[in-house]
Scaffold this motif. Structure first.
Motif, mmCIF file in Angstrom:
data_model
loop_
_atom_site.group_PDB
_atom_site.id
_atom_site.type_symbol
_atom_site.label_atom_id
_atom_site.label_comp_id
_atom_site.label_asym_id
_atom_site.label_seq_id
_atom_site.Cartn_x
_atom_site.Cartn_y
_atom_site.Cartn_z
ATOM 1 N N LEU A 48 0.824 -1.206 0.000
ATOM 2 C CA LEU A 48 0.000 0.000 0.000
ATOM 3 C C LEU A 48 0.861 1.260 0.000
ATOM 4 N N ALA A 49 1.990 1.225 0.712
ATOM 5 C CA ALA A 49 2.901 2.373 0.678
ATOM 6 C C ALA A 49 3.469 2.570 -0.729
ATOM 7 N N ASP A 50 3.760 1.476 -1.419
ATOM 8 C CA ASP A 50 4.258 1.583 -2.799
ATOM 9 C C ASP A 50 3.168 2.099 -3.733
ATOM 10 N N MET A 51 1.919 1.696 -3.513
ATOM 11 C CA MET A 51 0.823 2.214 -4.332
ATOM 12 C C MET A 51 0.649 3.712 -4.125
ATOM 13 N N THR A 52 0.800 4.168 -2.895
ATOM 14 C CA THR A 52 0.711 5.602 -2.624
ATOM 15 C C THR A 52 1.800 6.357 -3.378
ATOM 16 N N ALA A 53 3.017 5.811 -3.369
ATOM 17 C CA ALA A 53 4.113 6.464 -4.092
ATOM 18 C C ALA A 53 3.895 6.435 -5.597
ATOM 19 N N ALA A 54 3.267 5.367 -6.108
ATOM 20 C CA ALA A 54 3.027 5.275 -7.551
ATOM 21 C C ALA A 54 1.957 6.248 -8.010
ATOM 22 N N PHE A 55 0.952 6.511 -7.184
ATOM 23 C CA PHE A 55 -0.132 7.417 -7.558
ATOM 24 C C PHE A 55 0.196 8.877 -7.250
ATOM 25 N N ASN A 56 1.206 9.149 -6.458
ATOM 26 C CA ASN A 56 1.487 10.530 -6.042
ATOM 27 C C ASN A 56 1.730 11.494 -7.189
ATOM 28 N N PRO A 57 2.427 11.121 -8.279
ATOM 29 C CA PRO A 57 2.586 12.091 -9.373
ATOM 30 C C PRO A 57 1.280 12.498 -10.033
ATOM 31 N N VAL A 58 0.227 11.690 -9.882
ATOM 32 C CA VAL A 58 -1.058 11.998 -10.504
ATOM 33 C C VAL A 58 -2.006 12.656 -9.520
ATOM 34 N N ALA A 59 -2.094 12.130 -8.294
ATOM 35 C CA ALA A 59 -3.060 12.641 -7.320
ATOM 36 C C ALA A 59 -2.486 12.463 -5.926
ATOM 37 N N ASP A 60 -2.883 13.353 -5.028
ATOM 38 C CA ASP A 60 -2.472 13.282 -3.624
ATOM 39 C C ASP A 60 -3.399 12.303 -2.916
ATOM 40 N N ILE A 61 -2.958 11.054 -2.774
ATOM 41 C CA ILE A 61 -3.795 10.001 -2.227
ATOM 42 C C ILE A 61 -2.952 9.137 -1.293
ATOM 43 N N HIS A 62 -3.565 8.660 -0.227
ATOM 44 C CA HIS A 62 -2.912 7.756 0.715
ATOM 45 C C HIS A 62 -3.802 6.521 0.883
ATOM 46 N N PHE A 63 -3.252 5.355 0.574
ATOM 47 C CA PHE A 63 -3.978 4.105 0.735
ATOM 48 C C PHE A 63 -3.685 3.553 2.125
ATOM 49 N N GLU A 64 -4.729 3.326 2.899
ATOM 50 C CA GLU A 64 -4.586 2.876 4.279
ATOM 51 C C GLU A 64 -5.199 1.489 4.441
ATOM 52 N N PHE A 65 -4.467 0.616 5.155
ATOM 53 C CA PHE A 65 -4.962 -0.732 5.417
ATOM 54 C C PHE A 65 -6.171 -0.667 6.342
ATOM 55 N N ASP A 66 -7.247 -1.377 5.956
ATOM 56 C CA ASP A 66 -8.481 -1.343 6.739
ATOM 57 C C ASP A 66 -8.704 -2.647 7.503
ATOM 58 N N ARG A 67 -8.774 -3.767 6.792
ATOM 59 C CA ARG A 67 -9.002 -5.045 7.465
ATOM 60 C C ARG A 67 -8.556 -6.178 6.555
ATOM 61 N N LEU A 68 -8.440 -7.367 7.154
ATOM 62 C CA LEU A 68 -7.990 -8.557 6.434
ATOM 63 C C LEU A 68 -9.062 -9.627 6.561
ATOM 64 N N GLU A 69 -9.497 -10.167 5.418
ATOM 65 C CA GLU A 69 -10.548 -11.176 5.398
ATOM 66 C C GLU A 69 -10.039 -12.421 4.681
ATOM 67 N N VAL A 70 -10.659 -13.574 5.012
ATOM 68 C CA VAL A 70 -10.354 -14.822 4.320
ATOM 69 C C VAL A 70 -11.569 -15.344 3.570
ATOM 70 N N ASN A 71 -12.707 -14.708 3.749
ATOM 71 C CA ASN A 71 -13.939 -15.088 3.064
ATOM 72 C C ASN A 71 -14.329 -13.975 2.108
ATOM 73 N N PRO A 72 -14.478 -14.266 0.816
ATOM 74 C CA PRO A 72 -14.828 -13.199 -0.137
ATOM 75 C C PRO A 72 -16.146 -12.508 0.172
ATOM 76 N N ARG A 73 -17.067 -13.180 0.859
ATOM 77 C CA ARG A 73 -18.353 -12.559 1.167
ATOM 78 C C ARG A 73 -18.214 -11.386 2.134
ATOM 79 N N PHE A 74 -17.125 -11.395 2.925
ATOM 80 C CA PHE A 74 -16.912 -10.320 3.885
ATOM 81 C C PHE A 74 -16.070 -9.189 3.310
#
Length: 357
Positions: free
Chosen positions: A189-215
């Motif tokens: 996610l930190a690398d994604m933030t760095a990749a998008f920074n030249p285009v838009a000021d965005i920060h991707f933050e970890f929310d939760r971890l699931e093992v079931n696609p329904r959740f």
């Protein structure tokens, strides 16, 4: 040569009639055989567009082309491919530092897919990480397959090189495995933030971890998404990481993603910006001097006729306003220079839009 007799003509007509009846009978028989013929599985798969086992990444044909024609192609957002190429370069460096191993990251495919179809095709067991795009007020999804999970656990816990990671299928992931994968996801996610920074000021933050696609429902099942499959190779170990971004998440920066790549500035043309700024400085604008503003009934305005007088609620020495359109620019003093009326600017006014009556 003598002309044929009537008996010969009758025999010839009978022969032609018999041949015609035989051809018609054969055609009817072939038609009935085709109608009774049942398609085999290969022909059904070809008609439906399922060419087998490639997870939907192969060439589409048949009805599947018609069904998927309503999806928005990621190729209409050319900047996305550039961002993901930048992400691959950044991830290759960061994962080498994270695992202390020789890591190579590559893009398998970038495609558009419906969110519900993707959830149904996620190979289990896997870990699904939901991340928050706070500036865009939406969410995204990262899926780590089991091969990548066990490879990361093995390399972070000191596994020897040259040995494949041991997999234990059919059991839930332990706390240690979830913690190590969460650390990997935060690096991604930190690398994604760095990749998008030249285009838009965005920060991707970890929310939760699931093992079931329904959740991991972050969008409607029918919504279109951009699916990016990344392959991570660590010598003889590795796996796949899949990034899923709904088009609703990318909507705030859609105009920026429509840009074409031009050097390191991601579509910004400084020559055109300079030319536009110079031309704007030579643009003629109308500057108005407002003596007074009044509110009058519509009936009084309708009754006005030549010769009527309007009384202003200001003194001759009162300051006047200079404005462009409805934007107030300066406060000025009214006067005269020789035979012309003139104004002298006293101070700069606040940029407050005002209506002129």
């Amino acid at each position: 040569m003598s002309p044929p007799s009537s008996e010969e003509e009758d025999d010839l007509a009978a022969a032609w009639g018999a041949a015609l009846e035989e051809e018609v009978g054969e055609a009817v028989a072939e038609t009935q055989a085709d109608a009774l013929r049942v398609l085999n599985q290969a022909e059904i798969d070809s008609l439906m567009g399922f060419q087998g086992g490639d997870g939907g990444r192969g060439e589409q044909s048949g009805i599947e082309r018609i069904i998927s024609s309503g999806l928005v192609s990621y190729e209409r957002l050319p900047m996305l491919e550039i961002i993901f190429d930048r992400l691959v370069r950044i991830m290759s460096t960061s994962l080498r530092n994270f695992t202390s191993d020789n890591v190579e990251v590559s893009i398998d495919s970038i495609a558009s897919q419906r969110f519900g179809d993707y959830l149904n095709s996620v190979p289990l067991p896997a870990m699904l990480a939901v991340f928050n795009c706070r500036e865009w007020d939406n969410y995204g999804l990262i899926v780590v397959d089991s091969a990548m999970i066990y490879s990361v656990v093995d390399v972070l816990l000191g596994g020897r090189r040259g040995t494949s990671a041991m997999r234990v299928e059919g059991r839930p992931y332990t706390t240690i495995e979830r913690t190590l994968v969460e650390r990997l996801l935060k690096v991604v996610l930190a690398d994604m933030t760095a990749a998008f920074n030249p285009v838009a000021d965005i920060h991707f933050e970890f929310d939760r971890l699931e093992v079931n696609p329904r959740f991991a429902m972050i969008s409607r099942l029918s919504n279109a998404c951009v699916l990016t499959r990344l392959r991570v190779d660590m010598e003889d170990r590795g796996g796949k990481i899949e990034l899923l971004l709904p088009y609703a998440t990318l909507e705030p920066v859609r105009e920026l993603l429509l840009q074409q790549f031009m050097g390191e500035k991601f579509g910004r043309d400084s020559i055109w910006e300079t030319h536009l700024a110079e031309e704007l400085r030579h643009t003629n604008v109308a500057l108005e001097v407002v003596l007074d503003q009044q509110t009058m009934p519509l009936s009084s305005i309708i009754d006005l006729k030549p010769g009527d007088m309007l009384y202003l609620n200001s003194k001759p020495s009162a300051p006047v306003r200079l404005q462009c359109g409805q934007v107030r620019l300066f406060t000025a003093e009214l006067g005269r220079v020789e035979t012309k009326t003139a104004v002298r600017i006293l101070e700069e006014a606040q940029m407050v839009p005002e209506a002129v009556v």
